[in-house]
Write an enzyme that holds these catalytic residues in place. Structure first.
Site, PDB file in Angstrom:
ATOM      1  N   ASP A 305      -0.110 -30.807-113.339  1.00  0.00           N
ATOM      2  CA  ASP A 305       0.282 -29.957-114.469  1.00  0.00           C
ATOM      3  C   ASP A 305      -0.779 -29.912-115.572  1.00  0.00           C
ATOM      4  O   ASP A 305      -0.469 -29.612-116.721  1.00  0.00           O
ATOM      5  CB  ASP A 305       1.621 -30.473-115.032  1.00  0.00           C
ATOM      6  CG  ASP A 305       2.471 -29.342-115.575  1.00  0.00           C
ATOM      7  OD1 ASP A 305       2.282 -28.199-115.120  1.00  0.00           O
ATOM      8  OD2 ASP A 305       3.304 -29.610-116.455  1.00  0.00           O
TER       9      ASP A 305
HETATM   10  N1  LIG Z   1       1.486 -36.261-129.145  1.00  0.00           N
HETATM   11  C1  LIG Z   1       1.408 -34.995-129.530  1.00  0.00           C
HETATM   12  N2  LIG Z   1       0.935 -34.682-130.764  1.00  0.00           N
HETATM   13  C2  LIG Z   1       0.853 -33.401-131.148  1.00  0.00           C
HETATM   14  N3  LIG Z   1       1.224 -32.367-130.406  1.00  0.00           N
HETATM   15  C3  LIG Z   1       1.700 -32.600-129.175  1.00  0.00           C
HETATM   16  C4  LIG Z   1       1.799 -33.922-128.674  1.00  0.00           C
HETATM   17  N4  LIG Z   1       2.327 -33.860-127.428  1.00  0.00           N
HETATM   18  C5  LIG Z   1       2.539 -32.562-127.163  1.00  0.00           C
HETATM   19  N5  LIG Z   1       2.161 -31.790-128.217  1.00  0.00           N
HETATM   20  C6  LIG Z   1       2.291 -30.340-128.341  1.00  0.00           C
HETATM   21  O1  LIG Z   1       3.592 -29.993-127.914  1.00  0.00           O
HETATM   22  C7  LIG Z   1       3.540 -29.125-126.799  1.00  0.00           C
HETATM   23  C8  LIG Z   1       4.652 -29.473-125.842  1.00  0.00           C
HETATM   24  O2  LIG Z   1       4.540 -30.813-125.417  1.00  0.00           O
HETATM   25  P1  LIG Z   1       4.521 -31.204-123.876  1.00  0.00           P
HETATM   26  O3  LIG Z   1       3.302 -30.650-123.247  1.00  0.00           O
HETATM   27  O4  LIG Z   1       4.703 -32.667-123.809  1.00  0.00           O
HETATM   28  O5  LIG Z   1       5.820 -30.433-123.353  1.00  0.00           O
HETATM   29  P2  LIG Z   1       6.289 -30.057-121.879  1.00  0.00           P
HETATM   30  O6  LIG Z   1       7.491 -29.218-122.064  1.00  0.00           O
HETATM   31  O7  LIG Z   1       6.404 -31.291-121.065  1.00  0.00           O
HETATM   32  O8  LIG Z   1       5.103 -29.174-121.329  1.00  0.00           O
HETATM   33  P3  LIG Z   1       4.922 -28.519-119.865  1.00  0.00           P
HETATM   34  O9  LIG Z   1       5.668 -27.250-119.864  1.00  0.00           O
HETATM   35  O10 LIG Z   1       3.436 -28.377-119.799  1.00  0.00           O
HETATM   36  O11 LIG Z   1       5.437 -29.558-118.892  1.00  0.00           O
HETATM   37  C9  LIG Z   1       2.148 -29.288-126.234  1.00  0.00           C
HETATM   38  O12 LIG Z   1       1.725 -28.141-125.548  1.00  0.00           O
HETATM   39  C10 LIG Z   1       1.319 -29.578-127.469  1.00  0.00           C
HETATM   40  O13 LIG Z   1       0.997 -28.384-128.155  1.00  0.00           O
END
Ligand SMILES: Nc1ncnc2c1ncn2[C@@H]1O[C@H](COP(=O)(O)OP(=O)(O)OP(=O)(O)O)[C@@H](O)[C@H]1O
Ligand SMILES: [Mg+2]
Length: 430
Positions: A305
């Site tokens: 991913d």
């Molecule tokens: N530790 C962090 N600090 C700041 N921003 C973050 C952090 N972790 C994630 N983000 C922001 O939040 C968004 C969503 O987080 P994350 O990627 O963990 O979600 P997800 O739903 O698991 O994503 P995906 O659809 O890729 O699986 C990221 O694309 C990024 O912009």
């Protein structure tokens, strides 16, 4: 005379507590205009690398791509929000009007009447207890679209997974609004992927042990409900003790690519595109090395991913740096994920397939990106050699062990065996 935008067709943009410009919608088309005084000031931070300060105004396509990049990559969440606010689910502008005060990065998108309060640092916090957080995690597990469960403080974040964002201050949790930001992202395990919260945490911890810069996370329970809690690296405490926002954007936003094209095989950014962009950064070499490490790590954990929205850039004035890594996970714990079918989110040296990647692809990758092939190979081999030990150490960590899951141990075994195959592939000279 150009048509003027009505007031509900404009949004003010504040970045790190300073007004920087205005978004306007005229005849359905969006523009973003920087305030001249901001744009020409020394040390100004651009809203996006796709909207350089050298130009006063940026047009519809780039602005749309950027705004969609701030919103969930989940149509059902977008539809729910749009319905709730009585706006079109196809209008990023319309939705952001209601959820744009707390986004990834330092930018806030707010109606004109909200600007002064925010510039004065005003905001509210609705404090909530652990029982309430536990209740929200439980609701989110049952309904992955229930990202918003509070009266105030409606954040927006990208990604498809169920999540919520909260403020943590002096050991108290709350829903912030106005100038006050959220500081943590909370994600329960994904339905269908056992212990996915723990998988993500273990992958972040192991990456950290191998020297990669990662977001800080924990897996913990709130009133019996478990989730991963990730500290936001785009928030920090300023010199006056107040929380500040730090600007970031993801690689799709920086490259002006809409989130629907986040995967390279759907027309999204390639590793070459990313490295070309990073070359313009002031600390280019360091950011490029860190990006190569991240690609290698995704190969070594079978992380499928690592698309362009799972990497971000920190923007401070004219400086650009790759942000700490986040959203790392391995496909290896899941028996229905058949390894020979797993693919990288970005091609390496022309190859997506994880079990087909070998020495020659990394050499080709290095050559295509103007990197020293020996240095790249040595770095990937170094990470590969450390994988087994890093995951074993994380699995044995008392805090992880106390969660009572067999997953970290299983993951450690599978990573060790996969990393051995990768080491063999790195030695294949044919
Ligand atoms: N530790 C962090 N600090 C700041 N921003 C973050 C952090 N972790 C994630 N983000 C922001 O939040 C968004 C969503 O987080 P994350 O990627 O963990 O979600 P997800 O739903 O698991 O994503 P995906 O659809 O890729 O699986 C990221 O694309 C990024 O912009
Ligand atoms: Mg993500």
């Amino acid at each position: 005379m150009a048509p003027m935008a009505a007031s509900d067709d404009t949004l003010q943009v504040i970045l790190g507590g300073v007004r920087i410009g205005e978004l306007a919608r005229v005849s359905g088309r969006l523009t973003f205009a920087y305030d001249d005084a901001y744009r020409t000031a020394a040390g100004a931070t651009p809203l996006s690398l796709s909207m350089p300060l050298s130009r006063p105004e940026h047009g519809d396509e780039i602005v749309e791509a950027f705004l969609w990049g701030l919103l969930p990559d989940n149509e059902r969440v977008l539809e729910k929000w749009a319905r709730g606010y009585q706006v079109s689910a196809r209008s990023a502008f319309g939705i952001l009007r209601h959820v744009g005060a707390d986004c990834a990065g330092a930018a806030q998108f707010v109606p004109a009447e909200a600007v002064n309060g925010i510039l004065l640092g005003r905001g509210e916090i609705d404090w909530i207890d652990e029982e309430e957080i536990g209740r929200r995690i439980k609701v989110l597990r049952g309904d992955p679209t229930a990202w918003h469960m509070s009266r105030t403080g409606q954040f927006s974040l990208a990604g498809a997974q169920a999540k919520t964002a909260l403020l943590l201050e002096n050991d108290r949790w709350g829903d912030p609004s106005g100038a006050v930001p959220t500081t943590h992202i909370i994600k329960p395990a994904i339905t269908g992927f056992d212990d996915h919260d723990l998988n993500e945490h273990v992958c972040l911890l192991a990456a950290g042990r191998l020297g990669l810069l990662t977001a800080t996370s924990r897996v913990r329970e709130f009133a019996g409900e478990r989730a991963i809690v990730v500290e936001r690296y785009d928030r920090r405490t300023g010199p006056d003790g107040r929380l500040e926002r730090v600007h970031q954007e993801d690689l799709c936003q920086a490259l002006g690519v809409p989130p629907t094209a986040k995967y390279q095989n759907e027309g999204g950014p390639s590793a070459e595109d990313v490295i070309r962009l990073l070359r313009t950064a002031r600390d280019a070499d360091e950011s490029i090395d860190r990006f190569v490490d991240a690609l290698a790590y995704n190969w070594l954990v079978a992380g499928t991913d690592g698309h362009a929205k799972n990497y971000s850039l920190l923007l401070t004035g004219g400086e650009v740096r790759l942000a700490p890594l986040y959203d790392l996970a391995s496909a290896l714990p899941y028996d229905d994920m058949y390894l020979p079918r797993l693919r990288m989110a970005m091609r390496v040296g022309g190859e997506y397939a994880i079990t087909k990647l070998s020495r020659r692809h990394w050499v080709r990758f290095a050559a295509a990106n103007g990197l020293d092939p020996e240095a790249v190979l040595a770095r990937v081999a170094h990470l590969a050699a450390g994988m087994g030990e890093a995951f074993a150490a994380v699995a044995a960590d008392p805090e992880i062990a106390s969660l009572g899951s067999a997953m970290p141990g299983r993951l450690a075994e599978r990573v060790a065996s996969h990393a051995l195959s990768c080491q063999t592939a790195l030695r294949q000279t044919a």
